[in-house]
Design an enzyme around this catalytic site. Structure first.
Site, PDB file in Angstrom:
ATOM      1  N   TYR A 106       0.593  -1.265   0.128  1.00 52.59           N
ATOM      2  CA  TYR A 106       0.038   0.045   0.026  1.00 52.59           C
ATOM      3  C   TYR A 106       0.827   1.276  -0.119  1.00 52.59           C
ATOM      4  O   TYR A 106       0.434   2.405   0.142  1.00 52.59           O
ATOM      5  CB  TYR A 106      -0.952  -0.091   1.349  1.00 52.59           C
ATOM      6  N   ASP A 168      -1.304 -10.486   8.738  1.00 47.77           N
ATOM      7  CA  ASP A 168      -0.466 -11.649   8.294  1.00 47.77           C
ATOM      8  C   ASP A 168       0.773 -11.616   8.611  1.00 47.77           C
ATOM      9  O   ASP A 168       1.569 -12.408   8.658  1.00 47.77           O
ATOM     10  CB  ASP A 168      -0.875 -11.642   6.731  1.00 47.77           C
ATOM     11  N   HIS A 415       5.140  -6.459  -4.291  1.00 50.56           N
ATOM     12  CA  HIS A 415       3.651  -6.606  -4.420  1.00 50.56           C
ATOM     13  C   HIS A 415       2.822  -5.408  -4.232  1.00 50.56           C
ATOM     14  O   HIS A 415       3.214  -4.376  -3.484  1.00 50.56           O
ATOM     15  CB  HIS A 415       3.188  -7.963  -3.421  1.00 50.56           C
ATOM     16  N   TYR A 496     -11.230  -1.275   0.096  1.00 54.15           N
ATOM     17  CA  TYR A 496     -11.368  -0.768   1.237  1.00 54.15           C
ATOM     18  C   TYR A 496     -10.003  -0.144   1.659  1.00 54.15           C
ATOM     19  O   TYR A 496      -9.914   0.542   2.817  1.00 54.15           O
ATOM     20  CB  TYR A 496     -11.570  -2.206   2.111  1.00 54.15           C
ATOM     21  N   ARG A 497      -8.953  -0.166   0.767  1.00 55.53           N
ATOM     22  CA  ARG A 497      -7.720   0.469   1.138  1.00 55.53           C
ATOM     23  C   ARG A 497      -7.029   0.404  -0.174  1.00 55.53           C
ATOM     24  O   ARG A 497      -7.243  -0.572  -0.930  1.00 55.53           O
ATOM     25  CB  ARG A 497      -7.039  -0.556   2.272  1.00 55.53           C
TER      26      ARG A 497
END
Ligand code: ADP
Length: 553
Positions: A106, A168, A415, A496-497
């Site tokens: 993110y 995670d 990622h 959501y993000r």
């Protein structure tokens, strides 16, 4: 070498000359101590996860020096944070607060505006201020990681009594993850819902040059709320906490969090499903089980390809071709694993003593077996290094790092996530899976979807794994993400993000009634941060000084 300069030079914030900026940095050094202000003028370096940088995104979607800080400052107290805010207002220098900065996928620790001064709150403000073993709550500073909180429970001999909830990867900050509305995998997995009380430094400076600090909920009481702050999140009057999550309205310096009583036993389980077309009927089975809490934690349904990739080997070990790995190749390799050949893998956990678990596990087993070809994998057959045991640790409150392994799928593995939410319906799962599949095929990228079922909604998390040194694949990944966001919005789904690079686009999909929500956010932004110094552009919210001046991506 250690002294190589940045390729594009020191990233000075826009609108300031280099000498002016450097003299402002000197002033900041005098305020906080020279050793607590670092200029980011050396070649950027990516450590591994636990040594991740605080100056930039170590998994960049664009040029690696695009989202990058000009300097990093390390406050040691709330008073220091106030000094930094005043300083930024004086010089109109953008600030970007991070807690730990491991927000990988993110944007990591990167600021949205190139040349922002990053406030690394976690480095020195990392105290666990309280663990209340009667109320099952804690109060933490930004630098407290999930690992640190867990270790403290162990150290105090409290782990048999209470658990934390971890995402995670456990190296992130409890505050940072919660503010970005991250999730974990015990029944306390909705971190935002489980927090209680914030302390916030506001970005504006009053007429007398003062900076406000406020406490939300019961913390607003005259005594500072030490009594009920972590027990009752709402206090009296408007519930303001929400405006400090996924926003740029304040710098959070303390947060309360609830802790989960040890349930007295736990048992992970794993099922595989043979066909991709099992997705919709399975989601229909999961919904009532999840809403009624027979499935007690975030239900994770992962594509079989992820069971391969999380083994940590590069993709080339399995397939030499280009484009998405064909299904028969995935299946062939899965056949050789403990999971066996399948399309989907379900990871879950049941909580409580054996006699209570037994009843719930029986219901789940019966329901899941309505899908032909469903198989329960007996955990006693799984080796100790099987990924299943990582999920087992996480769902029982023990932080872990196994999840990092699938980044090895590509060289220079990075990622970035596409994370839409939907109701828990078979049709929605199919729609989202189909659009992701189509766009991944066009881009020639492997599709690795995981459906994470909250309580009445599910997050689809699709992580695109890419080679950060490959400009061509990064362009394709960006197009794939942008197409998926648009496709999803047309069908009524929203994220959501999201990653820094995609925040404007995602914010733009929340456009109902002539962008009423963004207009409201802009009004708040201009009122709270009139000089526009705090995290400009975060979550698509731009202060007036930047708005509609070409910053949006
Ligand atoms: P983590 O290391 O847990 O993944 P980060 O520290 O990277 O979390 O935080 C995620 C994002 O949340 C940051 O990029 C930042 O925008 C915001 N954030 C983090 N900590 C704070 C804070 N204390 N105050 C305000 N915003 C914050």
């Amino acid at each position: 070498s250690d002294t190589a300069p940045l390729r594009r030079g020191l990233p000075i914030p826009q609108g300031i000359s280099k000498p002016t900026f450097l003299s402002a940095v000197d002033e900041l050094r005098k305020l906080l101590g020279t050793e607590h202000v670092l200029l980011n003028d050396k070649e950027i370096k990516n450590g591994w996860y636990m040594e991740s940088p605080n100056t930039h995104d170590m998994m960049p979607l664009f040029d690696s020096e695009e989202f990058i800080a000009s300097a990093v400052v390390y406050p040691g107290s709330v008073e220091d944070v106030k000094l930094i805010v005043k300083w930024a207002n004086r010089h109109l220098i953008p600030l970007f607060p991070i807690s730990i900065g491991r927000n990988l996928g993110y944007g990591g620790s990167a600021p949205r505006v190139r040349g922002s001064v990053t406030i690394d709150l976690g480095h020195r403000m990392n105290r666990i201020l309280d663990i209340n073993a009667d109320d099952f709550t804690c109060l933490v500073e930004p630098g407290v990681t999930f690992y640190a909180l867990h270790e403290e429970l162990v150290k105090r001999g409290l782990e048999d009594k209470m658990w934390i909830d971890t995402p995670d990867l456990g190296g992130g900050s409890v505050i940072g993850n919660t503010l970005d509305r991250g999730v974990g995998y015990t029944p306390y997995g909705d971190h935002w819902a489980c927090h209680s009380g914030l302390e916030v430094v506001l970005p504006g400076v009053g007429e007398k040059g003062d900076v406000s600090v406020l406490r939300t909920g019961m913390g607003a009481l005259g005594v500072g709320g030490e009594n009920t702050w972590q027990c009752f999140p709402y206090g009296f009057g408007p519930y303001n906490d929400g405006i400090f999550s996924q926003s740029n309205f304040g710098i959070v310096t303390k947060m309360g969090m609830t802790l989960m009583p040890n349930p007295g036993g736990f048992e992970s389980f794993m099922y595989t499903f043979a066909n991709e077309s099992d997705l919709a009927p399975l989601i229909e089975i999961i919904r009532p089980l999840r809403i009624s809490n027979i499935l007690e934690n975030v239900a994770q349904l992962r594509h079989g390809l992820q069971t391969l990739s999380v083994k940590g080997l590069p993709r080339t070990e399995y397939f030499a071709g280009s484009g998405p790995m064909p299904d028969d190749v995935v299946r062939k390799h899965l056949r050789k694993t403990a999971t066996g050949e399948c399309a989907w893998v379900y990871y879950g956990m049941s909580y409580g003593p054996a006699h209570i678990r037994g009843h719930k596990l029986d219901v789940i087993d019966k329901e899941f077996h309505r899908i032909p070809g469903c198989r329960r994998i007996d955990p006693s057959t799984l080796p100790a290094d099987e990924y299943f045991w990582s999920r087992d640790r996480i769902a029982s409150g023990t932080p872990d790092l196994e999840e990092l392994k699938w980044v090895n799928w590509m060289p220079n593995g990075s990622h970035i996530a596409f994370s839409p939410v939907s109701p828990i319906r078979g049709k929605d799962a199919e729609n989202l899976f189909a659009l992701a599949r189509k766009r991944h095929a066009e881009a020639g990228i492997d599709l690795m979807p995981a459906f994470c079922v909250g309580l009445r909604e599910m997050h689809l998390i699709v992580e695109i794994v890419f080679d950060a040194e490959d400009a061509e694949i990064k362009r394709k990944a960006e197009k794939c993400l942008r197409d998926m966001i648009d496709d999803a919005a047309k069908l009524g789904y929203g994220e959501y993000r999201t990653h820094l690079a995609l925040m404007d686009q995602v914010a733009g999909t929340y456009s109902w009634n002539d962008n009423a929500l963004m207009k409201f956010n802009n009004t708040l932004k201009d009122a709270l941060d009139p000089n526009g110094i705090l995290a400009p552009g975060r979550c698509g919210i731009w202060p007036e000084r930047y708005r509609n001046r070409g910053w949006e991506l």
